[in-house]
Design a protein around this motif. Structure first.
Motif, PDB file in Angstrom:
ATOM      1  N   GLU A   1      -5.210  18.069  -0.219  1.00 48.20           N
ATOM      2  CA  GLU A   1      -5.528  17.153   0.882  1.00 48.20           C
ATOM      3  C   GLU A   1      -7.028  17.083   1.180  1.00 48.20           C
ATOM      4  O   GLU A   1      -7.573  15.999   1.414  1.00 48.20           O
ATOM      5  N   ASP A   2      -7.715  18.226   1.177  1.00 49.05           N
ATOM      6  CA  ASP A   2      -9.159  18.235   1.454  1.00 49.05           C
ATOM      7  C   ASP A   2      -9.933  17.462   0.388  1.00 49.05           C
ATOM      8  O   ASP A   2     -10.857  16.711   0.700  1.00 49.05           O
TER       9      ASP A   2
ATOM     10  N   ASP B   1      -9.461  13.745   0.902  1.00 42.66           N
ATOM     11  CA  ASP B   1     -10.305  13.270   2.007  1.00 42.66           C
ATOM     12  C   ASP B   1     -11.749  13.099   1.547  1.00 42.66           C
ATOM     13  O   ASP B   1     -12.413  12.111   1.900  1.00 42.66           O
TER      14      ASP B   1
ATOM     15  N   GLN C   1     -12.095  10.012  -0.679  1.00 44.21           N
ATOM     16  CA  GLN C   1     -12.051   8.796   0.133  1.00 44.21           C
ATOM     17  C   GLN C   1     -13.367   8.570   0.875  1.00 44.21           C
ATOM     18  O   GLN C   1     -13.872   7.445   0.914  1.00 44.21           O
TER      19      GLN C   1
END
Length: 149
Positions: free
Chosen positions: A38-39, A42, A45
């Protein structure tokens, strides 16, 4: 030599307000499919949003488009963001600074990109700019005990 297979997705977006979010959503979907954590997703993105915004604001591209190539490899995602604008000289780019009153709100894009990605390279000429960014997947942590023997 590895039998690594490259898979590519090419996205061409117009320079419309907030359309960089479509590029970020594509990056999210591909990175998630590749099992990035997830990190990392992020960070990918954020880097793509900053890169697109820089192209929108500074390229002066006559075709008003940005091309984004996503290259998926076994353990990394490479992004190539290209505009057909006027280009820039990296040595003329103004670095972000901490001002007397506090942090400037502008000028942090390249610094953010460099901090979010594992590799960043910039090629620029009077025919346009390509920023290549690579994010590698972290090796999985093995549950093996370390022996001091």
């Amino acid at each position: 030599m590895s039998n690594q297979v490259n898979r590519e997705v090419i996205l061409i977006i117009p320079m419309f307000p907030n359309i960089e979010l479509a590029a970020a959503q594509t990056a999210f979907s591909l990175a998630e499919m590749m099992d990035f954590d997830e990190d990392d997703i992020d960070e990918i993105q954020l880097a793509i949003i900053e890169t697109c915004i820089n192209a929108f604001e500074h390229s002066k591209s006559e075709d008003n488009r940005v091309s984004i190539k996503f290259i998926m490899r076994d353990n990394e995602l490479e992004l190539k963001i290209t505009d057909c604008g006027v280009g820039f000289r990296l040595d003329h780019a103004k670095p972000a600074k901490i001002g007397e009153v506090g942090l400037k709100k502008r000028g942090w894009g390249l610094e953010i990109i460099r901090n979010m990605m594992d590799e960043v390279s910039i090629e620029s000429s009077d025919k346009g700019t390509t920023i290549t960014m690579i994010k590698r997947k972290m090796a999985p942590i093995r549950g093996e005990a370390i022996s001091n023997a």
